[in-house]
Write a protein that holds these residues in place. Sequence first.
Motif, PDB file in Angstrom:
ATOM      1  N   ILE A  67     -65.304 -41.690  27.949  1.00  0.00           N
ATOM      2  CA  ILE A  67     -65.762 -42.996  28.394  1.00  0.00           C
ATOM      3  C   ILE A  67     -67.061 -42.866  29.180  1.00  0.00           C
ATOM      4  N   SER A  68     -67.866 -43.905  29.130  1.00  0.00           N
ATOM      5  CA  SER A  68     -69.089 -43.899  29.936  1.00  0.00           C
ATOM      6  C   SER A  68     -69.425 -45.331  30.319  1.00  0.00           C
ATOM      7  N   ILE A  69     -70.255 -45.446  31.329  1.00  0.00           N
ATOM      8  CA  ILE A  69     -70.740 -46.751  31.757  1.00  0.00           C
ATOM      9  C   ILE A  69     -72.245 -46.728  31.563  1.00  0.00           C
ATOM     10  N   PRO A  70     -72.749 -47.244  30.427  1.00  0.00           N
ATOM     11  CA  PRO A  70     -74.165 -47.067  30.097  1.00  0.00           C
ATOM     12  C   PRO A  70     -75.125 -47.663  31.117  1.00  0.00           C
ATOM     13  N   GLU A  71     -74.673 -48.621  31.902  1.00  0.00           N
ATOM     14  CA  GLU A  71     -75.570 -49.207  32.911  1.00  0.00           C
ATOM     15  C   GLU A  71     -75.938 -48.194  33.980  1.00  0.00           C
ATOM     16  N   LEU A  72     -75.125 -47.155  34.155  1.00  0.00           N
ATOM     17  CA  LEU A  72     -75.395 -46.181  35.212  1.00  0.00           C
ATOM     18  C   LEU A  72     -76.140 -44.982  34.626  1.00  0.00           C
ATOM     19  N   ARG A 117     -76.825 -37.984  32.016  1.00  0.00           N
ATOM     20  CA  ARG A 117     -76.863 -36.575  32.405  1.00  0.00           C
ATOM     21  C   ARG A 117     -75.510 -35.894  32.205  1.00  0.00           C
ATOM     22  N   GLU A 118     -74.455 -36.665  32.309  1.00  0.00           N
ATOM     23  CA  GLU A 118     -73.125 -36.063  32.342  1.00  0.00           C
ATOM     24  C   GLU A 118     -72.615 -35.720  30.951  1.00  0.00           C
ATOM     25  N   LEU A 119     -71.768 -34.686  30.914  1.00  0.00           N
ATOM     26  CA  LEU A 119     -71.027 -34.372  29.704  1.00  0.00           C
ATOM     27  C   LEU A 119     -69.609 -34.099  30.184  1.00  0.00           C
ATOM     28  N   ARG A 120     -68.723 -35.002  29.897  1.00  0.00           N
ATOM     29  CA  ARG A 120     -67.387 -34.891  30.465  1.00  0.00           C
ATOM     30  C   ARG A 120     -66.424 -34.249  29.472  1.00  0.00           C
ATOM     31  N   LEU A 121     -66.058 -33.014  29.769  1.00  0.00           N
ATOM     32  CA  LEU A 121     -65.063 -32.325  28.943  1.00  0.00           C
ATOM     33  C   LEU A 121     -63.723 -32.326  29.686  1.00  0.00           C
ATOM     34  N   ILE A 122     -63.709 -31.678  30.840  1.00  0.00           N
ATOM     35  CA  ILE A 122     -62.454 -31.633  31.608  1.00  0.00           C
ATOM     36  C   ILE A 122     -62.130 -33.018  32.143  1.00  0.00           C
ATOM     37  N   LYS A 149     -71.738 -20.752  29.749  1.00  0.00           N
ATOM     38  CA  LYS A 149     -71.416 -21.708  28.697  1.00  0.00           C
ATOM     39  C   LYS A 149     -70.598 -22.881  29.230  1.00  0.00           C
ATOM     40  N   GLY A 150     -70.697 -23.975  28.503  1.00  0.00           N
ATOM     41  CA  GLY A 150     -69.855 -25.122  28.817  1.00  0.00           C
ATOM     42  C   GLY A 150     -70.449 -26.003  29.901  1.00  0.00           C
ATOM     43  N   THR A 151     -69.576 -26.643  30.626  1.00  0.00           N
ATOM     44  CA  THR A 151     -70.020 -27.574  31.658  1.00  0.00           C
ATOM     45  C   THR A 151     -69.699 -27.020  33.046  1.00  0.00           C
ATOM     46  N   ALA A 152     -70.317 -27.627  34.041  1.00  0.00           N
ATOM     47  CA  ALA A 152     -69.995 -27.299  35.431  1.00  0.00           C
ATOM     48  C   ALA A 152     -69.554 -28.576  36.116  1.00  0.00           C
ATOM     49  N   MET A 153     -68.575 -28.436  36.972  1.00  0.00           N
ATOM     50  CA  MET A 153     -68.091 -29.613  37.672  1.00  0.00           C
ATOM     51  C   MET A 153     -68.437 -29.488  39.139  1.00  0.00           C
ATOM     52  N   PHE A 154     -68.978 -30.550  39.688  1.00  0.00           N
ATOM     53  CA  PHE A 154     -69.367 -30.517  41.098  1.00  0.00           C
ATOM     54  C   PHE A 154     -68.830 -31.731  41.829  1.00  0.00           C
ATOM     55  N   THR A 155     -68.479 -31.517  43.090  1.00  0.00           N
ATOM     56  CA  THR A 155     -68.252 -32.667  43.950  1.00  0.00           C
ATOM     57  C   THR A 155     -69.525 -32.849  44.755  1.00  0.00           C
ATOM     58  N   LEU A 156     -69.963 -34.071  44.833  1.00  0.00           N
ATOM     59  CA  LEU A 156     -71.188 -34.390  45.563  1.00  0.00           C
ATOM     60  C   LEU A 156     -70.785 -35.146  46.812  1.00  0.00           C
ATOM     61  N   ALA A 157     -71.205 -34.638  47.952  1.00  0.00           N
ATOM     62  CA  ALA A 157     -70.879 -35.346  49.186  1.00  0.00           C
ATOM     63  C   ALA A 157     -72.000 -35.114  50.175  1.00  0.00           C
ATOM     64  N   VAL A 163     -71.455 -31.771  34.330  1.00  0.00           N
ATOM     65  CA  VAL A 163     -72.734 -31.701  33.613  1.00  0.00           C
ATOM     66  C   VAL A 163     -72.794 -30.403  32.815  1.00  0.00           C
ATOM     67  N   PRO A 164     -73.615 -30.363  31.760  1.00  0.00           N
ATOM     68  CA  PRO A 164     -73.764 -29.095  31.041  1.00  0.00           C
ATOM     69  C   PRO A 164     -74.394 -28.060  31.956  1.00  0.00           C
ATOM     70  N   MET A 165     -73.973 -26.816  31.833  1.00  0.00           N
ATOM     71  CA  MET A 165     -74.628 -25.740  32.577  1.00  0.00           C
ATOM     72  C   MET A 165     -76.109 -25.781  32.234  1.00  0.00           C
ATOM     73  N   GLY A 166     -76.957 -25.526  33.218  1.00  0.00           N
ATOM     74  CA  GLY A 166     -78.394 -25.561  32.963  1.00  0.00           C
ATOM     75  C   GLY A 166     -79.042 -26.841  33.475  1.00  0.00           C
ATOM     76  N   THR A 167     -78.232 -27.840  33.792  1.00  0.00           N
ATOM     77  CA  THR A 167     -78.757 -29.039  34.441  1.00  0.00           C
ATOM     78  C   THR A 167     -79.370 -28.597  35.766  1.00  0.00           C
ATOM     79  N   THR A 168     -80.444 -29.237  36.202  1.00  0.00           N
ATOM     80  CA  THR A 168     -81.041 -28.785  37.465  1.00  0.00           C
ATOM     81  C   THR A 168     -80.368 -29.459  38.659  1.00  0.00           C
ATOM     82  N   LEU A 169     -80.533 -28.816  39.803  1.00  0.00           N
ATOM     83  CA  LEU A 169     -79.983 -29.376  41.035  1.00  0.00           C
ATOM     84  C   LEU A 169     -80.590 -30.744  41.314  1.00  0.00           C
TER      85      LEU A 169
END
Lengths: 635, 171
Positions: free
Chosen positions: A122-127, A132-137, A366-374, A385-391
């Motif tokens: 699922i995605s919310i295209p307005e955002l 940037r995101e790729l949601r696997l997990i 490989k694959g995606t990385a999951m981060f909590t942003l706070a 996000v896919p690995m390789g996305t910048t900070l």
Amino acid sequence: MMTFEEIRNRARSEWETLQNGVYILIGTATCGRAAGALDVVDVFDKELARRKLEVPIVKVGCTGLCHADPFVTIAKPGSLRVAYANVAPDSVPRLVEGYVAGDDPCLELALGTVEGGDGETISIPELPRFERELRLILRHCGYIDPENINHYIANGGYGALEKALKMSAAKIIGELKKSGLRGRGGAGFPAHTKWELCRKAGSRPKYVICNADEGDPGAFMDRVVLESDPHEVIEGMIIAGYAIGAERGYIYVRSEYPLAIERIQIALRQANEMGFLGDNILGNDFGFKIEIAAGAGAFVSGEETALIAAVEGRMSTPRPRPPYPAESGLWSKPTLLNNVKTFGYVPLIVERGGDWFSSIGTEGSKGTAMFTLAGKVVNSGLAEVPMGTTLRELVYDIGGGIAKDKQFKAVQIGGPSGGCLPEALLDIPIDYDSLREAGSMMGSGGMIVMDEDNCMVDAARFFLDFSTKESCGLCTMCRLGTLQMLRVLEDITAGRGKIEDLDLLLALAEDVKMGSLCGLGKTAPNPVLTTLRYFRDEYEAHILEKRCSARVCPELTVYYILPEKCDRACEHCVLTCPTEAIKGEKGEVKTIDQEKCSKCGTCLEVCPPEYNAVVKLSPVSLLPSSKSPAEEAQK
Amino acid sequence: MITEEQAGKAVGEVLGHYKKEKKNLIPLLQEVQATLGYLPRKALQGIADFLKMPDVEVWGVATFYNQFRFVPLGRYHTTVCMGTACHLAGGRLILEALERELNLKVGETAEDGKFSLERVACIGCCMLAPVVVIKDKIQPKMTPFRVEEALIPYKQEARGELEEGKSESKS
């Protein structure tokens, strides 16, 4: 016993029935609950009952948009699925009348439309973040009911298990090898190597352990996965059990996560009932059982050998490796230990193949990385996000940048084991090797953004304080070396530091790294090392000028009321000061008695914004003399 | 406080659900604490006897983990989150405000058993930082001044109970 085909058909028909009517999704993971989601559920229940509307409410997990909690989606067949952010109980009647009962999507309350589903994420295209995101997990998180196994099955769940049971163990591990999956616990060890070692180990029985002891302050992605989609982790564990030849698994989860424990318990019970766990799984000659082991609160338990000690009922202290747990782990038997997210990827890799997975990400990660942003970002929450996305993409495109138009200062990755990276490094790609090169690490994926109001020396002191408290005490350098570093940092933040202290910190950091057995001690100096590397000027300002540029360190900061801005008639500060340190009759300029001031910050908080008369000053010498000009002259 | 007799009885009931295996030590400690609210000495001895382990080993494990407590919590148990996000948003000031308002240090329970104060490493509600939890209710986006406000209803409730208690003992 039903066949898998029958189980799946039944689940799909339940799911289709839901999709064919109007229904409401409400995020009720811990983050949603903290923001009041259960009250919102209650009001929806009452409002629907009052209007005699038979509309199901599905209590889903977390979409990762924690800043938008309570988060509600209203789905209507043949019409837009609309998401609403920060839904307050008193806007519920409007939503029910407008969009549940009527055709008005209440756009003034809407965040966006929800697209995808039915196999697609699922995605919310307005955002913009969803570009940037790729949601696997996270693909099911916030979309299915985590307490209903049929929702998981209808969306492809347990299909990978069915497929895996028709494959040989070597073939499964071969796919894992092709995928290039590295352990998501932080260190990034290749997953297939562990699996292969366990498979080949001769001793029996063998065990599978899922490490859900997520102890990093500021990291909560494992909690979100377990609360939102527990079955994907369980399915991954069962496949692991089959591949290495284990009959029993444990999920070691912190007792600080009661909702996650509850949802795993429900998921395990349902998986047992369906025949995905127990003896002769799906009619095969393979049996597997999973138990929960609830942690009792020790950060060091995240280390694999310490975790094993905890499951065995002992003090959670690490031991030297080798032998690795793959050879001699739980009760000295071969044990496969992986993180929640690592198991979470397994069903996808089995289902879609190792080549598919390795096509995502970078050369080495490989694959995606999951981060909590706070921290000081606009949109805190969870991102995949896919690995390789910048900070920078993560902080600005997904996190929405720094809140309140403040200046970005640093991003801290990996909690007490990680490091603080400055603006200049925001364009490095997120992968295991780039982060390590920069002096940080992937760690568990907690990402905290700091702005100009945060002191980097204080941040380093904070993490060292944490490591000191959580050191299990086994290794001398970790137990006493980190304490010594903390004392030095305390001296610096209190204005007692000497310039030689910086070399002492560097020397101690090396010793602590060398002299510690496990990851806790080996990485505890990272916050100090990275802040020294990238923000040395702040350390020097504390030591040489007694100045804390962020005005955080209490010993180097004073509160001061600007006479020209003070309203005189207003007494907010005088009345609220807990130590009665503020003087001034009505009509007089208020002044702070520095002797009495406890630096609690209340006056700064209560001074009305139209005056904004209270400021913090550092160094203390900036404080204008309280003596009158005549007194000064006499001196 | 719980009497030795109460502790013994509660422990006996919990032990009935477990096998005498060392791996059950932590689950046992957790369940006894969930029942009694803390781990009195008598309970630890009961568990040690049951598992045929030396008292000191049980004590060692119990004191190793942060979850276990050896004094009862207050009726209005208050926890301050000292995770990274909360720290950066001024967690220290919140902690100091609570210590001042409750007249307690971290880890203490008031003599009348009403309030107790503890710090935790992170409760995972980083977007609401800084966070305080009073009697299981999360208080988001705290400030030193709002701490005082947030405590008012609980202090009033506590005072009401104290007065009731006094009038009962008089009559």
